[in-house]
Enzyme design. Structure first.
Site, PDB file in Angstrom:
ATOM      1  N   ASP A   1     -12.707 -18.643 -40.463  1.00  0.00           N
ATOM      2  CA  ASP A   1     -11.792 -18.212 -39.431  1.00  0.00           C
ATOM      3  C   ASP A   1     -10.428 -18.057 -39.268  1.00  0.00           C
ATOM      4  O   ASP A   1     -10.431 -19.468 -39.312  1.00  0.00           O
ATOM      5  CB  ASP A   1     -11.789 -17.332 -38.373  1.00  0.00           C
ATOM      6  CG  ASP A   1     -11.099 -15.731 -38.133  1.00  0.00           C
ATOM      7  OD1 ASP A   1     -10.751 -15.522 -39.071  1.00  0.00           O
ATOM      8  OD2 ASP A   1     -11.397 -15.702 -36.645  1.00  0.00           O
TER       9      ASP A   1
ATOM     10  N   HIS B   1      -4.096 -17.599 -46.599  1.00  0.00           N
ATOM     11  CA  HIS B   1      -5.822 -16.972 -48.156  1.00  0.00           C
ATOM     12  C   HIS B   1      -5.506 -18.053 -48.618  1.00  0.00           C
ATOM     13  O   HIS B   1      -6.600 -18.099 -49.184  1.00  0.00           O
ATOM     14  CB  HIS B   1      -5.585 -15.163 -47.878  1.00  0.00           C
ATOM     15  CG  HIS B   1      -5.769 -14.497 -46.873  1.00  0.00           C
ATOM     16  ND1 HIS B   1      -7.001 -14.977 -45.835  1.00  0.00           N
ATOM     17  CD2 HIS B   1      -5.082 -13.169 -46.639  1.00  0.00           C
ATOM     18  CE1 HIS B   1      -6.755 -13.782 -44.718  1.00  0.00           C
ATOM     19  NE2 HIS B   1      -6.028 -13.018 -45.521  1.00  0.00           N
TER      20      HIS B   1
ATOM     21  N   TRP C   1     -12.403  -4.004 -43.849  1.00  0.00           N
ATOM     22  CA  TRP C   1     -11.408  -2.934 -44.355  1.00  0.00           C
ATOM     23  C   TRP C   1     -10.656  -2.962 -43.705  1.00  0.00           C
ATOM     24  O   TRP C   1      -9.005  -1.678 -43.939  1.00  0.00           O
ATOM     25  CB  TRP C   1     -12.411  -1.768 -45.063  1.00  0.00           C
ATOM     26  CG  TRP C   1     -13.514  -2.501 -46.479  1.00  0.00           C
ATOM     27  CD1 TRP C   1     -14.583  -2.495 -46.014  1.00  0.00           C
ATOM     28  CD2 TRP C   1     -12.795  -2.608 -47.522  1.00  0.00           C
ATOM     29  NE1 TRP C   1     -15.159  -3.232 -46.984  1.00  0.00           N
ATOM     30  CE2 TRP C   1     -14.447  -3.243 -47.719  1.00  0.00           C
ATOM     31  CE3 TRP C   1     -11.891  -2.396 -48.493  1.00  0.00           C
ATOM     32  CZ2 TRP C   1     -14.641  -3.341 -49.684  1.00  0.00           C
ATOM     33  CZ3 TRP C   1     -11.648  -2.966 -49.769  1.00  0.00           C
ATOM     34  CH2 TRP C   1     -13.015  -3.580 -49.823  1.00  0.00           C
TER      35      TRP C   1
ATOM     36  N   LEU D   1     -26.903 -26.503 -55.240  1.00  0.00           N
ATOM     37  CA  LEU D   1     -26.311 -25.641 -54.496  1.00  0.00           C
ATOM     38  C   LEU D   1     -26.168 -24.527 -54.755  1.00  0.00           C
ATOM     39  O   LEU D   1     -25.585 -23.639 -55.722  1.00  0.00           O
ATOM     40  CB  LEU D   1     -25.709 -26.166 -54.725  1.00  0.00           C
ATOM     41  CG  LEU D   1     -24.405 -26.075 -52.737  1.00  0.00           C
ATOM     42  CD1 LEU D   1     -24.840 -25.810 -52.010  1.00  0.00           C
ATOM     43  CD2 LEU D   1     -22.283 -26.229 -52.837  1.00  0.00           C
TER      44      LEU D   1
HETATM   45  C1  IPE Z   1     -14.998 -12.553 -39.112  1.00  0.00           C
HETATM   46  O1  IPE Z   1     -13.620 -12.808 -39.260  1.00  0.00           O
HETATM   47  C2  IPE Z   1     -14.741 -12.849 -40.656  1.00  0.00           C
HETATM   48  C3  IPE Z   1     -14.770 -13.852 -42.006  1.00  0.00           C
HETATM   49  C4  IPE Z   1     -14.376 -14.953 -41.790  1.00  0.00           C
HETATM   50  C5  IPE Z   1     -14.786 -13.056 -42.891  1.00  0.00           C
HETATM   51  P1  IPE Z   1     -12.457 -11.764 -38.460  1.00  0.00           P
HETATM   52  O2  IPE Z   1     -10.998 -12.431 -38.042  1.00  0.00           O
HETATM   53  O3  IPE Z   1     -12.252  -9.988 -39.283  1.00  0.00           O
HETATM   54  O4  IPE Z   1     -13.244 -11.536 -37.170  1.00  0.00           O
HETATM   55  P2  IPE Z   1     -12.575 -10.309 -35.790  1.00  0.00           P
HETATM   56  O5  IPE Z   1     -12.235  -9.245 -36.287  1.00  0.00           O
HETATM   57  O6  IPE Z   1     -11.431 -11.527 -35.076  1.00  0.00           O
HETATM   58  O7  IPE Z   1     -13.732 -11.058 -35.287  1.00  0.00           O
HETATM   59  C1  IPE Z   2      -9.735 -15.400 -43.099  1.00  0.00           C
HETATM   60  O1  IPE Z   2      -9.275 -15.888 -41.341  1.00  0.00           O
HETATM   61  C2  IPE Z   2     -11.047 -14.439 -42.202  1.00  0.00           C
HETATM   62  C3  IPE Z   2     -10.913 -13.573 -43.990  1.00  0.00           C
HETATM   63  C4  IPE Z   2     -10.882 -12.007 -43.407  1.00  0.00           C
HETATM   64  C5  IPE Z   2     -10.477 -14.094 -44.500  1.00  0.00           C
HETATM   65  P1  IPE Z   2      -8.206 -14.259 -40.661  1.00  0.00           P
HETATM   66  O2  IPE Z   2      -7.529 -13.256 -41.759  1.00  0.00           O
HETATM   67  O3  IPE Z   2      -8.856 -13.220 -39.752  1.00  0.00           O
HETATM   68  O4  IPE Z   2      -7.195 -14.523 -39.765  1.00  0.00           O
HETATM   69  P2  IPE Z   2      -6.993 -14.972 -38.229  1.00  0.00           P
HETATM   70  O5  IPE Z   2      -7.720 -15.368 -37.646  1.00  0.00           O
HETATM   71  O6  IPE Z   2      -5.963 -13.464 -38.763  1.00  0.00           O
HETATM   72  O7  IPE Z   2      -5.441 -15.803 -37.839  1.00  0.00           O
HETATM   73 MG    MG Z   3      -9.130 -13.955 -38.207  1.00  0.00          MG
END
Ligand code: IPE
Ligand code: IPE
Ligand code: MG
Length: 224
Positions: A12, A29, A61, A122
């Site tokens: 995240d 990303h 989504w 792995l």
């Molecule tokens: C969790 O991150 C999902 C992934 C890392 C793919 P999010 O950014 O979507 O989580 P929330 O919405 O802040 O809980």
């Molecule tokens: C990556 O982080 C997780 C995915 C859903 C790809 P985020 O896109 O949720 O990044 P933040 O939390 O908005 O910074």
């Molecule tokens: Mg996030």
């Protein structure tokens, strides 16, 4: 010292990193993908057998179409460019989640999974369009359909993670302390590390520091 067989990561913080340093969430990303590569290499160095990466949740989504398209485009390019090399490195790729994407991405995912399915060094589980609650509901439905008894064993065996040991260690980067519908059943006894750094800034040193700390924890599993 605790054995370490399976690391799961909620990657995240890409969007925030991108906005801060490049004025674009999507740039975050892209940068996050570099961290993925580094962490895969380090996971192999540490002789860890399973790495589960949360890349896209069933809730993601809700994001703007432009961001979703960018993410899946990144993934397509990764699969096209890197599958052969993953295969050469004896890495197995498995998708957790519902493979309901564009025909092109579905096909690329299937090809990569099939090509690497016999590899043994792995196993990388890529959680894509994954949500733990729906995974659990589907498992219960399957048990009911089979007229089987509801037991821990039957439930585990009907999850997408069947044949995968539960994670020993969960890392969530991005300075947020929640599970966001990730592996709710499987994480029952995992050691959880919440990391302040955003995913693109997370590095091998940070990873190894967490692994060292994990190794020294007294894991009780209810015992004393
Ligand atoms: C969790 O991150 C999902 C992934 C890392 C793919 P999010 O950014 O979507 O989580 P929330 O919405 O802040 O809980
Ligand atoms: C990556 O982080 C997780 C995915 C859903 C790809 P985020 O896109 O949720 O990044 P933040 O939390 O908005 O910074
Ligand atoms: Mg996030």
């Amino acid at each position: 010292m605790n054995p370490l067989n399976h690391v799961a990561i909620i990657m995240d913080g890409n969007g925030r990193w991108g906005l801060k340093y490049k004025n674009s969430r999507n740039a975050g990303h892209r940068a996050g993908l570099n961290t993925v590569e580094k962490i895969i290499r380090e996971t192999i160095k540490n002789k860890i057998n399973f790495l589960t990466l949360f890349a896209f949740s069933t809730e993601n989504w809700k994001r703007p179409r432009k961001e979703i398209d960018y993410l899946f485009n990144l993934l397509e390019n990764f699969l096209i460019k890197r599958t052969e090399d993953l295969h050469k490195q004896n890495i197995k790729l498995k998708i957790l989640g519902l493979k309901k994407f564009s025909p092109k991405l579905n096909k690329l995912l299937n090809i990569s999974e099939k090509k690497t399915s016999k590899n043994t060094k792995l196993q990388i589980n890529l959680a894509l369009n994954y949500g733990s609650k729906s995974e659990l509901i589907n498992a219960f439905k399957k048990i009911k359909k089979d007229k089987a008894i509801i037991s821990e064993k039957n439930l585990s065996k009907n999850l997408q993670t069947k044949n995968i040991p539960d994670p020993d260690l969960l890392i969530r980067t991005g300075n947020t302390k929640r599970l966001s519908n990730f592996l709710l059943w499987q994480l029952a006894y995992s050691e959880i590390f919440f990391e302040k750094k955003l995913w693109p800034a997370f590095n091998v040193k940070d990873y190894n520091k967490i692994i060292r700390e994990y190794r020294s924890i007294k894991r009780n599993f209810g015992n004393i």
